[in-house]
Write an enzyme that holds these catalytic residues in place. Sequence first.
Site: not given
Ligand code: UD1
Length: 340
Positions: A127, A151, A155
Site C-alpha cells: 500500500s 495498517y 504492510k
Molecule cells: C486509505 C489508506 C490506503 C488504504 C485505503 C483503503 C492512507 C494514507 N491510505 O486511503 O492505504 O489502502 O484507505 O482502505 O492511510 N474522504 C472524504 N470523505 C469520506 C471519505 C474520504 O472526504 O467520506 C477523503 C479523505 O479525507 C481523503 C480522500 O477522500 O482525502 C480519500 O480517502 P479514502 O478513500 O478513505 O482513502 P485514503 O485515506 O487515501
Amino acid sequence: MPETVLVTGGAGFIGSHTCVELLAHGYEVIVVDNHVNSSPHALERIAKTAGRPLTAAYRVDVRDRAALAQVFASHQVDAVIHFAAHKAVGESVALPVEYYDTNVGGTCALLSVMREHGVHRLVFSSSCSVYGDAQTMPLTELSPVAPTNPYAHTKLMCERILEDVCDHLVEMKVLALRYFNPVGAHPGGLLGEDPRGVPDNVMPYVAQVAVGRREVLSVFGDDYPTPDGTGVRDYIHVMDVAEGHRVAVEHLDDRTGMRVFNLGTGTGTSVLQLVAAFGEASGRPVPYRIVDRRPGDVAELVADPSAVAAAWDWTTTRDLDAMCRDAWRFQERNPHGYAR
Ligand code: UD1
C-alpha cells in the site's frame, strides 16, 4: 511461465477483478478466502464476467496452515497473489492485534506453506500508506517510508519479512505492489466494491450517495495545502490494478529476489474534483458538506509510476471518467451490493 495462480482474498474488491483478468488470459485460478470481508457471491460473478470458471475456491483462513497446506497439496500451484488482509486504517487503530495477526501472521503462514510445497513465486499486495505523511510528491519507490497507523505498519512489516525471506531463500521471486487508491469496477456491471456497513473510502461513499442510499457526503477538510483545499489522491481504476497484477505474474521470472513497485497513475485528484466527475458520469449531482479533517489523513499522495512502466513496458490506461462511470454502473445495477 506460471499457469496456475492461487489468489488469497480472491473474493474481495481487488482480488475478484484480478481473478477475472487472470481467467481472461488463460490462467487456472484457485481462490482462498475466509469471506470475513467479502461475499461468496463474488465468486459466481467472477466466472460469469470472465466466461470461464475458477478451477477451485476454498473458504479458508490463510492463518490456518493445515487447511492451507491441503489446498497446496491438491493443486500444482505455480504462483501466489496474496491479497487476503484487513485494510481499514481507522479500524486498525482500534484493533491493532487483529491487524498484525491477520496481515503479518497470515503472510508468515502463507510463506511457510509455500515453502513446504516448493512454491517460490509471490505477488504481494502492499500500500502507498507505507509512505505516511510524505513531504515530496510524486512518490517514488525510493521515497522514505514512515507508516502512521497499524495498517500501514503491517504492510511495511510484511515487505520487510519478504525481503529477509528472499535474502535467505535464493529461489524466491517476490513482487510487492504498493497501490495508491483503487476505485471503479469491471465495466460489465457485475463486479465492484461492496463494503460492509458505512464505507470508509470516498468512492463507495460517493456512489451510495448518488444512488440514494446515503444523504450527503462529508468532505473531510477543505483547508489542506492543495489547490481547492481538499485531500488529493492518486485514484487508479481497479481494472488497471488487476491488469498490473497479471503483468506482474508474467514478470515474476525476470529475476529472483524482492522487488517493490508503485501502482498508481501519477495524476492527483481532489475530493471535490472526484465529486464533480462522479456527478458528471452518473448524471446525479452528489450533495456534500465540508466537515473537519479526518484524523490521520494526509494532504496529498500521488505516485511516480515510471519504475513499473520502465520495467514492464506497461502503464495504466483508464481515466477518472472511466473510474466514475464504471463505479456508477455497478452501484446502479447493484444498489445494495452483492446479496448476502
Ligand atoms: C486509505 C489508506 C490506503 C488504504 C485505503 C483503503 C492512507 C494514507 N491510505 O486511503 O492505504 O489502502 O484507505 O482502505 O492511510 N474522504 C472524504 N470523505 C469520506 C471519505 C474520504 O472526504 O467520506 C477523503 C479523505 O479525507 C481523503 C480522500 O477522500 O482525502 C480519500 O480517502 P479514502 O478513500 O478513505 O482513502 P485514503 O485515506 O487515501
